[in-house]
Design a protein around this motif. Structure first.
Motif, PDB file in Angstrom:
ATOM      1  N   PHE A 134       0.826  -1.216   0.000  1.00 48.52           N
ATOM      2  CA  PHE A 134       0.000   0.000   0.000  1.00 48.52           C
ATOM      3  C   PHE A 134       0.859   1.264   0.000  1.00 48.52           C
ATOM      4  O   PHE A 134       0.558   2.234  -0.699  1.00 48.52           O
ATOM      5  CB  PHE A 134      -0.918  -0.021   1.221  1.00 48.52           C
ATOM      6  CG  PHE A 134      -1.849   1.157   1.315  1.00 48.52           C
ATOM      7  CD1 PHE A 134      -2.974   1.231   0.516  1.00 48.52           C
ATOM      8  CD2 PHE A 134      -1.595   2.204   2.193  1.00 48.52           C
ATOM      9  CE1 PHE A 134      -3.833   2.317   0.595  1.00 48.52           C
ATOM     10  CE2 PHE A 134      -2.445   3.288   2.278  1.00 48.52           C
ATOM     11  CZ  PHE A 134      -3.577   3.339   1.471  1.00 48.52           C
ATOM     12  N   GLU A 135       1.904   1.278   0.804  1.00 49.50           N
ATOM     13  CA  GLU A 135       2.678   2.500   0.986  1.00 49.50           C
ATOM     14  C   GLU A 135       3.818   2.669  -0.014  1.00 49.50           C
ATOM     15  O   GLU A 135       4.186   3.797  -0.351  1.00 49.50           O
ATOM     16  CB  GLU A 135       3.255   2.533   2.411  1.00 49.50           C
ATOM     17  CG  GLU A 135       2.197   2.664   3.495  1.00 49.50           C
ATOM     18  CD  GLU A 135       2.815   2.682   4.881  1.00 49.50           C
ATOM     19  OE1 GLU A 135       4.038   2.459   4.967  1.00 49.50           O
ATOM     20  OE2 GLU A 135       2.091   2.928   5.853  1.00 49.50           O
ATOM     21  N   SER A 136       4.396   1.565  -0.487  1.00 47.67           N
ATOM     22  CA  SER A 136       5.656   1.691  -1.217  1.00 47.67           C
ATOM     23  C   SER A 136       5.675   1.118  -2.621  1.00 47.67           C
ATOM     24  O   SER A 136       6.413   1.617  -3.477  1.00 47.67           O
ATOM     25  CB  SER A 136       6.782   1.023  -0.402  1.00 47.67           C
ATOM     26  OG  SER A 136       6.837   1.527   0.908  1.00 47.67           O
ATOM     27  N   TYR A 137       4.877   0.107  -2.894  1.00 51.06           N
ATOM     28  CA  TYR A 137       5.110  -0.641  -4.125  1.00 51.06           C
ATOM     29  C   TYR A 137       3.987  -0.562  -5.159  1.00 51.06           C
ATOM     30  O   TYR A 137       4.043  -1.249  -6.171  1.00 51.06           O
ATOM     31  CB  TYR A 137       5.379  -2.116  -3.783  1.00 51.06           C
ATOM     32  CG  TYR A 137       6.601  -2.289  -2.909  1.00 51.06           C
ATOM     33  CD1 TYR A 137       7.861  -1.988  -3.398  1.00 51.06           C
ATOM     34  CD2 TYR A 137       6.476  -2.714  -1.599  1.00 51.06           C
ATOM     35  CE1 TYR A 137       8.985  -2.124  -2.591  1.00 51.06           C
ATOM     36  CE2 TYR A 137       7.588  -2.855  -0.787  1.00 51.06           C
ATOM     37  CZ  TYR A 137       8.842  -2.560  -1.291  1.00 51.06           C
ATOM     38  OH  TYR A 137       9.945  -2.681  -0.505  1.00 51.06           O
ATOM     39  N   ILE A 138       2.963   0.243  -4.908  1.00 46.20           N
ATOM     40  CA  ILE A 138       1.902   0.421  -5.910  1.00 46.20           C
ATOM     41  C   ILE A 138       1.968   1.852  -6.418  1.00 46.20           C
ATOM     42  O   ILE A 138       1.584   2.793  -5.705  1.00 46.20           O
ATOM     43  CB  ILE A 138       0.513   0.107  -5.324  1.00 46.20           C
ATOM     44  CG1 ILE A 138       0.440  -1.368  -4.949  1.00 46.20           C
ATOM     45  CG2 ILE A 138      -0.584   0.458  -6.321  1.00 46.20           C
ATOM     46  CD1 ILE A 138      -0.890  -1.802  -4.396  1.00 46.20           C
ATOM     47  N   PRO A 139       2.480   2.067  -7.636  1.00 45.08           N
ATOM     48  CA  PRO A 139       2.676   3.424  -8.174  1.00 45.08           C
ATOM     49  C   PRO A 139       1.374   4.012  -8.724  1.00 45.08           C
ATOM     50  O   PRO A 139       1.183   4.131  -9.924  1.00 45.08           O
ATOM     51  CB  PRO A 139       3.698   3.197  -9.294  1.00 45.08           C
ATOM     52  CG  PRO A 139       3.418   1.811  -9.771  1.00 45.08           C
ATOM     53  CD  PRO A 139       2.952   1.026  -8.583  1.00 45.08           C
ATOM     54  N   HIS A 140       0.471   4.369  -7.821  1.00 43.09           N
ATOM     55  CA  HIS A 140      -0.790   4.947  -8.251  1.00 43.09           C
ATOM     56  C   HIS A 140      -1.266   5.912  -7.178  1.00 43.09           C
ATOM     57  O   HIS A 140      -0.911   5.776  -6.000  1.00 43.09           O
ATOM     58  CB  HIS A 140      -1.830   3.845  -8.483  1.00 43.09           C
ATOM     59  CG  HIS A 140      -3.059   4.335  -9.191  1.00 43.09           C
ATOM     60  ND1 HIS A 140      -3.023   4.883 -10.448  1.00 43.09           N
ATOM     61  CD2 HIS A 140      -4.362   4.363  -8.818  1.00 43.09           C
ATOM     62  CE1 HIS A 140      -4.248   5.211 -10.828  1.00 43.09           C
ATOM     63  NE2 HIS A 140      -5.072   4.908  -9.843  1.00 43.09           N
ATOM     64  N   VAL A 141      -2.073   6.898  -7.572  1.00 40.57           N
ATOM     65  CA  VAL A 141      -2.508   7.933  -6.641  1.00 40.57           C
ATOM     66  C   VAL A 141      -3.713   7.471  -5.823  1.00 40.57           C
ATOM     67  O   VAL A 141      -3.724   7.567  -4.592  1.00 40.57           O
ATOM     68  CB  VAL A 141      -2.853   9.235  -7.406  1.00 40.57           C
ATOM     69  CG1 VAL A 141      -3.399  10.286  -6.446  1.00 40.57           C
ATOM     70  CG2 VAL A 141      -1.617   9.759  -8.129  1.00 40.57           C
ATOM     71  N   GLN A 142      -4.742   6.945  -6.498  1.00 40.34           N
ATOM     72  CA  GLN A 142      -5.992   6.595  -5.829  1.00 40.34           C
ATOM     73  C   GLN A 142      -5.952   5.125  -5.398  1.00 40.34           C
ATOM     74  O   GLN A 142      -6.333   4.223  -6.148  1.00 40.34           O
ATOM     75  CB  GLN A 142      -7.182   6.866  -6.754  1.00 40.34           C
ATOM     76  CG  GLN A 142      -7.307   8.333  -7.124  1.00 40.34           C
ATOM     77  CD  GLN A 142      -8.499   8.622  -8.002  1.00 40.34           C
ATOM     78  OE1 GLN A 142      -9.299   7.749  -8.285  1.00 40.34           O
ATOM     79  NE2 GLN A 142      -8.626   9.860  -8.454  1.00 40.34           N
ATOM     80  N   VAL A 143      -5.478   4.903  -4.168  1.00 43.99           N
ATOM     81  CA  VAL A 143      -5.356   3.565  -3.602  1.00 43.99           C
ATOM     82  C   VAL A 143      -5.961   3.577  -2.200  1.00 43.99           C
ATOM     83  O   VAL A 143      -5.763   4.535  -1.443  1.00 43.99           O
ATOM     84  CB  VAL A 143      -3.875   3.100  -3.527  1.00 43.99           C
ATOM     85  CG1 VAL A 143      -3.791   1.661  -3.051  1.00 43.99           C
ATOM     86  CG2 VAL A 143      -3.197   3.258  -4.876  1.00 43.99           C
ATOM     87  N   GLU A 144      -6.714   2.541  -1.865  1.00 45.53           N
ATOM     88  CA  GLU A 144      -7.284   2.430  -0.531  1.00 45.53           C
ATOM     89  C   GLU A 144      -7.353   0.967  -0.125  1.00 45.53           C
ATOM     90  O   GLU A 144      -7.242   0.070  -0.969  1.00 45.53           O
ATOM     91  CB  GLU A 144      -8.678   3.058  -0.471  1.00 45.53           C
ATOM     92  CG  GLU A 144      -9.680   2.427  -1.422  1.00 45.53           C
ATOM     93  CD  GLU A 144     -11.052   3.076  -1.318  1.00 45.53           C
ATOM     94  OE1 GLU A 144     -11.509   3.297  -0.180  1.00 45.53           O
ATOM     95  OE2 GLU A 144     -11.660   3.336  -2.370  1.00 45.53           O
ATOM     96  N   MET A 145      -7.540   0.730   1.182  1.00 43.81           N
ATOM     97  CA  MET A 145      -7.677  -0.627   1.701  1.00 43.81           C
ATOM     98  C   MET A 145      -9.104  -0.847   2.185  1.00 43.81           C
ATOM     99  O   MET A 145      -9.748   0.090   2.686  1.00 43.81           O
ATOM    100  CB  MET A 145      -6.677  -0.877   2.825  1.00 43.81           C
ATOM    101  CG  MET A 145      -5.249  -0.997   2.344  1.00 43.81           C
ATOM    102  SD  MET A 145      -4.117  -1.629   3.601  1.00 43.81           S
ATOM    103  CE  MET A 145      -4.050  -0.231   4.727  1.00 43.81           C
ATOM    104  N   GLU A 146      -9.600  -2.065   2.047  1.00 42.59           N
ATOM    105  CA  GLU A 146     -10.977  -2.394   2.423  1.00 42.59           C
ATOM    106  C   GLU A 146     -10.998  -3.777   3.057  1.00 42.59           C
ATOM    107  O   GLU A 146     -10.341  -4.706   2.581  1.00 42.59           O
ATOM    108  CB  GLU A 146     -11.877  -2.342   1.188  1.00 42.59           C
ATOM    109  CG  GLU A 146     -13.333  -2.660   1.452  1.00 42.59           C
ATOM    110  CD  GLU A 146     -13.953  -1.720   2.472  1.00 42.59           C
ATOM    111  OE1 GLU A 146     -14.372  -2.227   3.534  1.00 42.59           O
ATOM    112  OE2 GLU A 146     -13.985  -0.493   2.207  1.00 42.59           O
ATOM    113  N   ASP A 147     -11.772  -3.921   4.159  1.00 41.98           N
ATOM    114  CA  ASP A 147     -11.838  -5.210   4.843  1.00 41.98           C
ATOM    115  C   ASP A 147     -13.202  -5.878   4.718  1.00 41.98           C
ATOM    116  O   ASP A 147     -13.434  -6.928   5.329  1.00 41.98           O
ATOM    117  CB  ASP A 147     -11.481  -5.038   6.324  1.00 41.98           C
ATOM    118  CG  ASP A 147     -12.407  -4.074   7.053  1.00 41.98           C
ATOM    119  OD1 ASP A 147     -13.292  -3.487   6.397  1.00 41.98           O
ATOM    120  OD2 ASP A 147     -12.248  -3.911   8.275  1.00 41.98           O
ATOM    121  N   LYS A 148     -14.128  -5.306   3.945  1.00 39.34           N
ATOM    122  CA  LYS A 148     -15.440  -5.901   3.727  1.00 39.34           C
ATOM    123  C   LYS A 148     -15.524  -6.448   2.305  1.00 39.34           C
ATOM    124  O   LYS A 148     -15.276  -5.718   1.334  1.00 39.34           O
ATOM    125  CB  LYS A 148     -16.551  -4.864   3.937  1.00 39.34           C
ATOM    126  CG  LYS A 148     -16.555  -4.216   5.330  1.00 39.34           C
ATOM    127  CD  LYS A 148     -16.953  -5.208   6.392  1.00 39.34           C
ATOM    128  CE  LYS A 148     -17.096  -4.514   7.752  1.00 39.34           C
ATOM    129  NZ  LYS A 148     -17.387  -5.475   8.829  1.00 39.34           N
TER     130      LYS A 148
END
Length: 546
Positions: A134-148
């Motif tokens: 999430f923080e270092s290896y995905i070169p994209h601006v709109q990124v989020e995490m979801e647990d559902k």
């Protein structure tokens, strides 16, 4: 064994009795398959969350990729629908499942993300794989995490790509959407001689960007909601926070959220019906526009705008009868010429409503005609009664209008010649119709097509038909009763608690003058009062024009 891991194993045993076990019996596989088919038949979920709970008992993301794959198979038809894709790969020593819809995913953007992840080694993500990605290896601006799981599926259905990582209870969502879209083109209904040529498209993001380009106001708010448990259509509520009436905004927001329906595949029109529930009233309660400059000007007046994804039309509310009679072309010319064009348009709308009933009334009751109008009336009788002639031509014009919509463009001119020359001329020559009936009907039809609002033109046409029938049946009394009923209908008609006939009823001198005469931009010092703007002043008083 860890409690979470034990729960996953138990769930896997229930859903996959032979998964991961050798020497399983064939009858056990058949029994599981039969139970699974029965479960598929018995599912009656109303939404994605209920479906997730039905298949895996809790709305969470399993740590096992095989469980996730089975859930997506049961809910999304993975393996059956060709556009539903789960790409399994390995990055940094961990199995990763990339879930997306190939019709919406931007393949170039996904390739860049995968290319960056291919360089990740187990050493790089030894401590926390999910957080590292999430923080270092995905070169994209709109990124989020979801647990559902239900939220992940809903996001993927909008075009987002989801990354499931073996051993993690969260998914990484990347906005890789790329919708099929056409370029902004000038609307066919709202053409202008001078002015911008861009118009709304079927893509929500394009439409709100076209308006944002014209309104660089930090007070412009866009609120997105979803309507329809199956279509989950994006509906965007737009308003300028320090201008629009808060009660109006809250009322419209509440109405949109209260809509309980399968979906609105026909977009804005179905949304309007669900919100207004006007049933048999022919007059429109909202104004539709496909021009971003028109929408921006109405937002500055304190109106509220609804964008609906997949529709190139935008709903503006509240609206009035006189709003629907105005066109962008009037504001693209000088105030004098704009006023002239507005009066010509008002004349056409008046003719579309009252020309035919008045002519028929004078023919039926010749004593009503003043001497100056003695020339009015058929010079010779026709084989058909006047009322029948009117009805046939009215239905004929509607039939030609519908045929023109379905006629290929190269053949449209030919169809017009056939309708105008062959049908009209032959009908007059054979004595079926009177010349004046065809003439006045043509003028009324031109007035209907000159009405800026297509919905208002259709409503006026229906009212004209009712007036003609009333005049034929009751003569003067029928005309008076019909006109009175129309005025009463329009007076009690309200568009979101705003008077539909403002500024005529209730009378507002300043507003009526603005309707009758197109003022210059520096003379429009105040916003229309009928929609109760919080800030009613367009400019400081000392800057107004003289």
């Amino acid at each position: 064994m860890d409690h979470t891991r034990q729960h996953d194993v138990e769930q896997d045993t229930i859903r996959h009795p032979l998964g991961g076990r050798s020497g399983g019996l064939e009858d056990d596989a058949e029994a599981w398959k039969k139970r699974h088919e029965e479960k598929v038949e018995n599912e009656t979920s109303d939404n994605v969350r209920e479906s997730v709970l039905y298949w895996q008992e809790e709305d969470t993301i399993s740590t096992r990729l095989e469980d996730i794959k089975q859930t997506l198979t049961d809910i999304m038809g993975l393996g059956e629908s060709f556009d539903v894709v789960l790409r399994e790969m390995r990055f940094g020593g961990r199995k990763v499942g990339i879930f997306f819809l190939n019709g919406f995913a931007n393949s170039l953007l996904l390739a860049e993300v995968l290319d960056r992840l291919s360089y990740v080694t187990p050493k790089d993500v030894s401590s926390n794989t999910l957080q590292s990605y999430f923080e270092s290896y995905i070169p994209h601006v709109q990124v989020e995490m979801e647990d559902k799981m239900s939220a992940v599926i809903n996001k993927v259905l909008t075009g987002v790509s989801a990354f499931f990582i073996e051993g993690e209870r969260k998914a990484i969502l990347i906005d890789t959407r790329q919708y099929p879209v056409r370029g902004p083109e000038e609307p066919t209904i709202e053409r202008v001689v001078r002015g911008s040529r861009d118009g709304f498209t079927e893509t929500l993001m394009t439409n709100i960007s076209l308006v944002r380009r014209r309104l660089r106001d930090p007070g412009l708010k866009y609120e997105v909601m979803q309507v329809g448990r199956r279509t989950r259509t994006d509906v965007c509520l737009a308003y300028i926070d320090d201008i629009a009436d808060k009660k109006l905004v809250d009322s419209i927001r509440a109405k949109v959220k209260q809509i309980k329906i399968d979906g609105i595949p026909l977009a804005d029109k179905q949304l309007e019906e669900a919100m207004t529930n006007k049933k048999w009233n022919p007059y429109p309660l909202v104004r539709y526009s496909e021009r971003p400059d028109v929408v921006a000007s109405h937002l500055l007046e304190g109106r509220v705008v609804l964008f609906v994804d997949t529709s190139p039309s935008v709903m503006i509310l509240p609206t009035t009868f006189f709003d629907l009679c105005q066109h962008a072309e009037e504001n693209r010319q000088s105030p004098f010429m704009g006023s002239y064009l507005r009066w010509i348009r008002f004349g056409g709308i008046f003719a579309s409503l009252f020309l035919l009933p008045l002519w028929m009334l004078m023919v039926i009751s010749p004593d009503l005609k003043p001497p100056i109008l003695d020339f009015i009336g058929p010079q010779k009788a026709a084989k058909l009664p006047l009322i029948l002639q009117f009805l046939i031509i009215e239905f004929g014009v509607d039939l030609m209008r519908m045929a023109a919509v379905h006629t290929p463009t190269p053949l449209a001119s030919a169809m017009g010649l056939i309708a105008a020359i062959l049908i009209g001329d032959v009908a007059v020559q054979t004595g079926l119709f009177v010349n004046e009936v065809v003439l006045y009907m043509s003028i009324a039809a031109i007035g209907m097509f000159a009405t800026p609002s297509y919905e208002l033109g259709l409503a006026n046409r229906l009212i004209r038909l009712v007036l003609i029938v009333l005049v034929a049946a009751f003569k003067v009394k029928g005309f008076v009763i019909g006109v009175t009923a129309i005025l009463a209908l329009l007076t009690v008609h309200r568009s979101y608690n705003s008077s539909y006939m403002w500024p005529f009823i209730p009378f507002n001198a300043r507003g009526m003058l603005s309707i009758l005469i197109r003022k210059s931009v520096l003379e429009e010092e105040r916003r229309p009062s009928f929609n109760k703007p919080r800030d009613s002043t367009r400019m400081p008083e000392h800057q107004g024009g003289t």
